[in-house]
Design an enzyme around this catalytic site. Structure first.
Site, PDB file in Angstrom:
ATOM      1  N   GLY A 172       0.568  -5.088   0.772  1.00  0.00           N
ATOM      2  CA  GLY A 172      -0.581  -5.061  -0.130  1.00  0.00           C
ATOM      3  C   GLY A 172      -0.271  -5.723  -1.467  1.00  0.00           C
ATOM      4  N   GLU A 194       4.221  -5.608   6.959  1.00  0.00           N
ATOM      5  CA  GLU A 194       3.443  -4.580   7.672  1.00  0.00           C
ATOM      6  C   GLU A 194       3.859  -4.456   9.127  1.00  0.00           C
ATOM      7  OE1 GLU A 194       2.220  -6.701   5.483  1.00  0.00           O
ATOM      8  OE2 GLU A 194       0.625  -5.779   4.287  1.00  0.00           O
ATOM      9  N   GLU A 213      -0.733  -9.226  -0.995  1.00  0.00           N
ATOM     10  CA  GLU A 213      -2.179  -9.472  -0.863  1.00  0.00           C
ATOM     11  C   GLU A 213      -2.858  -9.466  -2.232  1.00  0.00           C
ATOM     12  OE1 GLU A 213      -2.381  -6.374   2.216  1.00  0.00           O
ATOM     13  OE2 GLU A 213      -3.440  -7.834   3.457  1.00  0.00           O
ATOM     14  N   ALA A 217       0.868  -1.176   0.000  1.00  0.00           N
ATOM     15  CA  ALA A 217       0.000   0.000   0.000  1.00  0.00           C
ATOM     16  C   ALA A 217       0.904   1.224   0.000  1.00  0.00           C
ATOM     17  CB  ALA A 217      -0.858  -0.017   1.259  1.00  0.00           C
TER      18      ALA A 217
HETATM   19  C1  3H9 Z   1       0.627  -2.300   3.405  1.00  0.00           C
HETATM   20  O1  3H9 Z   1       0.819  -2.759   2.332  1.00  0.00           O
HETATM   21  C2  3H9 Z   1      -0.683  -2.374   4.136  1.00  0.00           C
HETATM   22  C3  3H9 Z   1      -1.661  -3.328   3.523  1.00  0.00           C
HETATM   23  O2  3H9 Z   1      -1.557  -4.613   4.093  1.00  0.00           O
HETATM   24  C4  3H9 Z   1      -3.093  -2.937   3.805  1.00  0.00           C
HETATM   25  C5  3H9 Z   1      -3.626  -1.693   3.289  1.00  0.00           C
HETATM   26  C6  3H9 Z   1      -5.088  -1.538   3.539  1.00  0.00           C
HETATM   27  N1  3H9 Z   1       4.677   3.501   0.017  1.00  0.00           N
HETATM   28  O3  3H9 Z   1      13.310   1.711   0.162  1.00  0.00           O
HETATM   29  P1  3H9 Z   1      13.740   2.456  -1.044  1.00  0.00           P
HETATM   30  C7  3H9 Z   1       9.436   4.873  -1.364  1.00  0.00           C
HETATM   31  S1  3H9 Z   1       1.851  -1.460   4.229  1.00  0.00           S
HETATM   32  C8  3H9 Z   1       5.163   4.717  -0.302  1.00  0.00           C
HETATM   33  O4  3H9 Z   1      14.794   3.489  -0.903  1.00  0.00           O
HETATM   34  P2  3H9 Z   1      14.854   0.051  -2.150  1.00  0.00           P
HETATM   35  C9  3H9 Z   1      10.545   5.176  -0.377  1.00  0.00           C
HETATM   36  O5  3H9 Z   1      10.115   6.042   0.635  1.00  0.00           O
HETATM   37  C10 3H9 Z   1       3.224  -1.465   3.105  1.00  0.00           C
HETATM   38  N2  3H9 Z   1       6.460   4.928  -0.630  1.00  0.00           N
HETATM   39  O6  3H9 Z   1      14.140   1.465  -2.224  1.00  0.00           O
HETATM   40  C11 3H9 Z   1      11.584   5.794  -1.280  1.00  0.00           C
HETATM   41  O7  3H9 Z   1      11.207   7.142  -1.501  1.00  0.00           O
HETATM   42  P3  3H9 Z   1      12.320   8.275  -1.709  1.00  0.00           P
HETATM   43  C12 3H9 Z   1       3.921  -2.764   3.092  1.00  0.00           C
HETATM   44  C13 3H9 Z   1       7.272   3.877  -0.634  1.00  0.00           C
HETATM   45  O8  3H9 Z   1      15.073  -0.381  -3.534  1.00  0.00           O
HETATM   46  C14 3H9 Z   1      11.409   5.034  -2.584  1.00  0.00           C
HETATM   47  O9  3H9 Z   1      10.102   4.452  -2.534  1.00  0.00           O
HETATM   48  N3  3H9 Z   1       5.115  -2.659   2.268  1.00  0.00           N
HETATM   49  C15 3H9 Z   1       6.822   2.600  -0.304  1.00  0.00           C
HETATM   50  O10 3H9 Z   1      15.996   0.099  -1.211  1.00  0.00           O
HETATM   51  C16 3H9 Z   1      12.416   3.937  -2.780  1.00  0.00           C
HETATM   52  O11 3H9 Z   1      12.405   3.104  -1.624  1.00  0.00           O
HETATM   53  C17 3H9 Z   1       6.282  -2.312   2.775  1.00  0.00           C
HETATM   54  O12 3H9 Z   1       6.432  -2.087   3.956  1.00  0.00           O
HETATM   55  C18 3H9 Z   1       5.463   2.427   0.036  1.00  0.00           C
HETATM   56  N4  3H9 Z   1       4.945   1.229   0.351  1.00  0.00           N
HETATM   57  O13 3H9 Z   1      13.793  -0.927  -1.475  1.00  0.00           O
HETATM   58  C19 3H9 Z   1       7.429  -2.219   1.808  1.00  0.00           C
HETATM   59  N5  3H9 Z   1       7.861   1.747  -0.382  1.00  0.00           N
HETATM   60  O14 3H9 Z   1      13.088   7.848  -2.912  1.00  0.00           O
HETATM   61  C20 3H9 Z   1       8.176  -0.941   2.005  1.00  0.00           C
HETATM   62  C21 3H9 Z   1       8.917   2.482  -0.761  1.00  0.00           C
HETATM   63  O15 3H9 Z   1      11.520   9.516  -1.847  1.00  0.00           O
HETATM   64  N6  3H9 Z   1       9.225  -0.745   1.036  1.00  0.00           N
HETATM   65  N7  3H9 Z   1       8.580   3.767  -0.913  1.00  0.00           N
HETATM   66  O16 3H9 Z   1      13.148   8.239  -0.448  1.00  0.00           O
HETATM   67  C22 3H9 Z   1      10.398  -1.403   1.068  1.00  0.00           C
HETATM   68  O17 3H9 Z   1      10.632  -2.276   1.875  1.00  0.00           O
HETATM   69  C23 3H9 Z   1      11.450  -0.977   0.084  1.00  0.00           C
HETATM   70  O18 3H9 Z   1      11.113   0.306  -0.381  1.00  0.00           O
HETATM   71  C24 3H9 Z   1      11.621  -1.905  -1.142  1.00  0.00           C
HETATM   72  C25 3H9 Z   1      12.618  -1.235  -2.125  1.00  0.00           C
HETATM   73  C26 3H9 Z   1      12.184  -3.245  -0.674  1.00  0.00           C
HETATM   74  C27 3H9 Z   1      10.323  -2.116  -1.846  1.00  0.00           C
END
Ligand code: 3H9
Length: 678
Positions: free
Chosen positions: A101, A124, A104, A62
Site C-alpha cells: 500500500g 503482497e 501504491e 496496509a
Molecule cells: C498491503 O499493503 C495491501 C494493499 O495492497 C492493499 C490494501 C487494500 N502491518 O518486520 P519487522 C510490524 S499488504 C502491520 O520486525 P524490519 C511487524 O509485525 C502489506 N504490522 O521490522 C513488527 O511488529 P512487532 C504489504 C506490520 O525492520 C514490526 O512492525 N507490505 C506491518 O525487520 C516491525 O517489523 C508488506 O508486506 C504491516 N504492514 O522490517 C510489508 N509491517 O515488533 C511487511 C511490519 O510487534 N513488512 N509490521 O513484532 C515488512 O516487510 C517489514 O516489516 C519491513 C521492516 C521491511 C517493513
C-alpha cells in the site's frame, strides 16, 4: 498527537505520517492523508504537496492486523485516488521501504523522489495476496507490464536506482536532505500539467507482445508452484493492458478479495507474524544488555563449518576457523573461496565483496587461536564423547564470558554443557545444510543457558540473515524430532505394500520439494553405513551392499539418468518385497489418502508433544522451523497452522483410524474444539 500532521513551507503543504514502527496505513493514517489532501485543495495559497513519513520508513503497506476485520474510515484506494485527482502536483518523498500500500500511495502521487538507500516493492504476493489499491493497474501503466510482472507476482523490492530506471522514481535525492529536496522538487513542478500513473501508456508493451505473460509464468514455474497469488498477479497485470483503468481496478479488486478470503493468504499472513514472534523469547526482557560479538570461532572446516563461517564473514564479522589437519583446512577454505566466487559470478555480490569477506577469515590449526573469540561454534562429528572433549578443551582456552555453541542436530546440549565450568554460556546453534544458504537456525536453550546469552545469539541470528526459533533440549529438537515419526511411517508403509515412489509423490503433491526416499538418495544412503557388504541386517545394508548409495552414484531407491531424473527401480522393488517377506509383513494396497495421513498426522502429534513438554515456546515457532528448514509448503502455514485449518478432530480421528498414538494435548484441544494457533 495525531498520526498525520501537516506543515507549511510557503506555497508547499507537507503531509507527514508518524505511525511507528513502519508507518502501516491503518485507519487513522488513511483519514489523516485524506484530511491533508483536503487541506491542500481548499487552500488557494497551497501550490503543491509533499507526502513523507517520519521514523524509519515510508509507508510499509496496509496494516496487516486490520485484514479480515470490518473496514472503517476511507479505504486506501479512496484515500489515494484523492491524491491523484489533485490538479496541484503531489510528490511522494521516499525513504526506507515503500512497500505494498505504501508503494501504491507513491504510485498515486504525481511524482516520486527517493533517497539512494530506499526500496520500493509490492510484496503482497508474499502474504498470498495481490496489491489491492490499484497497484497492479498503475504500475504497468507507469513502468510497463514487463517491469511490473516480477514486482507484482514475485514481490521482491527493488532499489531506488532500479526504480528510477523503470520510471517508478523521478529523482534520487540526498540521503540526508529528503525533506528539503522533496519540497524543492515539488516547487519546480508548479504550473505544469500533472502526470497521472492511471493515464500512463507504458503498459502497451504487454499489448504489443502478449507472449510476455506466459513466458514469465514458465520462467517462474518452479518458484510459484502451488501458490495462488502469483497467477492472480500475472492476470491483473495482463488486465492492465486489456481493460480500461476503471475496469482494471475492478478486476484487481475481484482477484484481491478472492485471495483474501482463501486459506493460502490466511496461512501466509499467519507465517508473517509467526516469523516475527519466533524472534521473541518468553520470559526474557528484550532490553537485557547483549554480549558484544566482534569475533567468532568455528571448529571444523568441512561443509557445515565452512558454511557456518560464511554467514558471519558475509555480515562483516571476523572468523577464526580451526581444523586438525593442514590438508582439511586448505580444502575447507578453498571451498569457501569458490562459493564466494560463484556467488559473485552469479551477480549476487561483487568480487570486491567476496574478497572482503574472505579477508576476514583466519584459518588455523590450533585451538589456542580461539582464545579471544566472543562466540565459538563447533561443527565436529556427532558423537557425545567427541563433543564433550571439544567443549572441555574450549572451556580451558576461550576467554571468560565468551559463548560456546554446538551445532549438534540431536545430542543433549545439557550434557555437552556439563563438560564445561560455564554451562550458562553454552547453547545449541543448529544450522541447516548448506549453512550459508538455509535460513533456519534452531537455538537450543540448555537448562542453564543464561538469558543474555540466548538473547545475544537471537539478535546475532538476524544480523547474519537467519530466521531463528528457540527449542528446548530434546532428541532432535523441534525439526528432526518431528521428522522422525514421518520417516518411521514412510519406512513402515513401504514394508506393508505402499510403493515408495507414491510415498514421495504424496509429499510432492502436498508441496514439499521432495519426499523421504528422494531425500535419502540425495543425502547418500551410505552415510553411516558400516561398509561391510557381507553384513546385511537391514534394508539399508542391502541397498548399500548392492552399490545403491544414492544420487551420487546414479542409483539409490531410484535409478537416475544424466539429467538426474528418477525412475523407480525394479531391483529396489524386489529388495523391498524380499525384506517384507522376511519380516512377515502382509502386503496390501495402500491408498494415497492413507499415505498422506500417516505421513503428516503423526508430525502434528509430535508437534503437540513438543508443545506439551514446553520444548517449543509456541505452535507458530514449529511452523517457522518446518517452513524454513524442511520445505514445508509456506502456503499451508506450517504443520500446526495446517492442522488448525483441517481441524484437530480430523487429525485425531485419522491417527486413531491408523492405530497411531494421540498426544494428550492434541486430544484435549480437539475435544474442546480448539486450535493450536488460537
Ligand atoms: C498491503 O499493503 C495491501 C494493499 O495492497 C492493499 C490494501 C487494500 N502491518 O518486520 P519487522 C510490524 S499488504 C502491520 O520486525 P524490519 C511487524 O509485525 C502489506 N504490522 O521490522 C513488527 O511488529 P512487532 C504489504 C506490520 O525492520 C514490526 O512492525 N507490505 C506491518 O525487520 C516491525 O517489523 C508488506 O508486506 C504491516 N504492514 O522490517 C510489508 N509491517 O515488533 C511487511 C511490519 O510487534 N513488512 N509490521 O513484532 C515488512 O516487510 C517489514 O516489516 C519491513 C521492516 C521491511 C517493513
Amino acid at each position: 498527537m495525531p498520526v498525520v500532521t501537516t506543515e507549511r513551507h510557503d506555497d508547499i503543504l507537507v503531509i507527514i505520517s508518524d505511525n511507528p514502527p513502519v508507518n502501516a496505513l491503518r485507519q487513522a493514517v488513511r483519514e489523516g492523508l485524506v484530511a491533508g489532501i483536503d487541506e491542500a485543495m481548499s487552500d488557494d495559497s497551497v501550490q503543491a504537496v509533499v507526502i513523507r513519513c517520519d521514523g524509519r520508513t515510508f509507508f510499509a503497506g496496509a496494516d496487516i492486523t486490520e485484514f479480515g476485520k470490518a473496514m472503517k474510515g476511507p479505504s486506501l484506494l479512496e484515500a489515494i485516488d484523492r491524491m491523484e485527482a489533485s490538479e496541484k502536483p503531489v510528490v511522494a518523498a521516499i525513504h526506507g521501504t515503500a512497500l505494498g500500500g505504501g508503494c501504491e500511495v507513491a504510485l498515486a502521487c504525481h511524482y516520486r523522489v527517493a533517497v539512494p538507500s530506499a526500496k520500493l516493492g509490492l510484496p503482497e504476493v508474499k502474504l498470498g495476496l495481490i496489491p489491492g489499491a490499484a497497484g497492479t493497474q498503475r504500475l504497468p501503466r507507469l513502468a510497463g507490464a514487463e517491469a511490473a510482472l516480477p514486482m507484482v507476482a514475485i514481490g521482491n523490492p527493488i532499489s531506488a536506482q532500479k526504480a528510477q530506471s523503470i520510471g517508478l522514481v523521478d529523482k534520487i535525492v540526498g540521503e540526508d536532505s529528503l525533506a528539503a529536496d522533496a519540497i524543492a522538487f515539488a516547487r519546480e513542478q508548479i504550473g505544469k500539467p500533472v502526470p497521472r500513473a492511471s493515464e500512463g501508456t507504458a503498459n502497451e508493451d504487454g499489448v504489443k507482445n502478449p507472449a510476455i505473460f506466459d513466458e514469465f509464468r514458465q520462467k517462474m514455474a518452479r518458484k510459484i508452484r502451488g501458490f495462488d497469488a502469483p497467477n492472480a498477479g500475472i492476470e491483473a497485470v495482463k488486465a492492465a493492458g486489456e481493460l480500461s483503468y476503471q475496469e482494471g481496478v475492478a478486476r484487481e479488486r475481484e482477484l484481491f478479495l478472492k485471495l483474501m478470503a482463501g486459506t493460502q493468504s490466511a496461512a501466509m499472513r499467519h507465517y508473517f507474524f509467526a516469523e516475527r514472534a519466533a524472534g521473541k523469547i518468553d520470559g526474557i526482557d528484550p532490553a537485557t544488555p547483549l554480549i558484544p560479538i566482534s569475533k567468532v570461532g568455528v571448529i571444523g572446516a568441512g561443509t557445515m563449518g565452512g558454511g557456518i563461517a560464511m554467514n558471519f564473514l558475509s555480515a562483516g564479522v571476523p572468523v577464526t576457523i580451526v581444523e586438525m589437519k593442514r590438508e582439511a583446512l586448505d580444502r575447507g577454505t578453498g571451498v569457501m573461496r569458490k562459493n564466494y566466487e560463484n556467488t559473485a559470478r552469479r551477480g549476487r555480490m561483487t568480487m570486491e565483496q567476496a574478497q572482503t569477506a574472505m579477508s576476514l577469515l583466519t584459518p588455523s590449526l590450533s585451538y589456542d587461536d580461539l582464545a579471544d573469540c566472543d562466540l565459538v561454534i563447533e561443527a565436529v562429528f556427532e558423537d557425545m564423547g567427541v563433543k564433550k572433549e571439544v567443549f572441555g578443551k574450549l572451556d580451558s582456552i576461550v576467554k571468560k564470558g565468551a559463548i560456546l555453541a554446538s551445532n549438534t542436530s540431536y545430542l543433549d546440549v545439557n550434557e555437552i554443557a556439563s563438560a564445561t565450568k560455564r554451562p550458562e554460556y553454552v547453547l545449541g546453534m543448529h544450522f541447516f545444510s548448506p549453512a550459508n544458504i538455509m535460513k533456519l537456525l534452531e537455538l537450543v536453550r540448555g537448562e542453564k543457558t543464561a538469558d543474555d546469552v540466548l538473547l545475544t545469539v537471537m539478535k546475532l541470528s538476524k544480523k547474519i540473515g537467519k530466521i531463528a526459533a528457540v527449542s528446548g533440549v530434546c532428541p532432535g529438537f523441534i525439526g528432526n524430532r518431528m521428522l522422525s515419526p514421518r520417516q518411521q511411517q514412510a519406512n513402515a508403509m513401504i514394508m506393508e505394500g505402499a510403493n515408495y515412489w507414491e510415498v514421495d509423490d504424496v509429499l510432492l503433491e502436498f508441496g514439499f520439494p521432495m519426499g523421504p526416499f528422494q531425500m535419502s538418495d540425495l543425502a547418500g544412503i551410505d552415510i553411516g553405513w558400516h561398509r561391510d557388504p557381507d553384513k546385511i541386517e537391514t534394508m539399508r545394508d542391502a541397498l548399500c551392499a548392492a552399490g545403491r548409495w544414492g544420487q551420487k552414484v546414479g542409483k539409490g531407491f531410484y535409478d537416475y539418468d544424466e539429467a538426474r531424473q528418477r525412475t523407480p527401480s525394479d531391483e529396489v522393488k524386489a529388495l523391498i518385497a524380499e525384506w517384507a517377506a522376511k519380516e512377515g509383513k502382509e502386503q496390501r494396497e495402500i491408498s494415497k489418502d492413507e499415505i498422506h495421513e500417516r505421513l503428516l498426522y503423526p508430525m502434528v502429534n509430535e508437534g503437540a508433544m513438543i508443545l506439551e513438554e514446553g520444548m517449543a515456546q509456541r505452535a507458530s515457532d514449529i511452523d517457522v522451523v518446518w517452513i524454513n528448514g524442511y520445505g514445508w509448503p509456506l502456503y499451508t502455514g506450517g504443520p500446526m497452522f495446517w492442522a488448525d485449518t483441517i481441524g484437530l478432530d480430523a487429525i485425531v480421528a485419522g491417527l486413531e483410524k491408523h492405530g497411531l498414538p494421540v498426544a494428550e494435548m492434541l486430544s484435549k484441544k480437539a475435544a474442546a474444539g480448539e486450535t493450536f494457533n488460537g
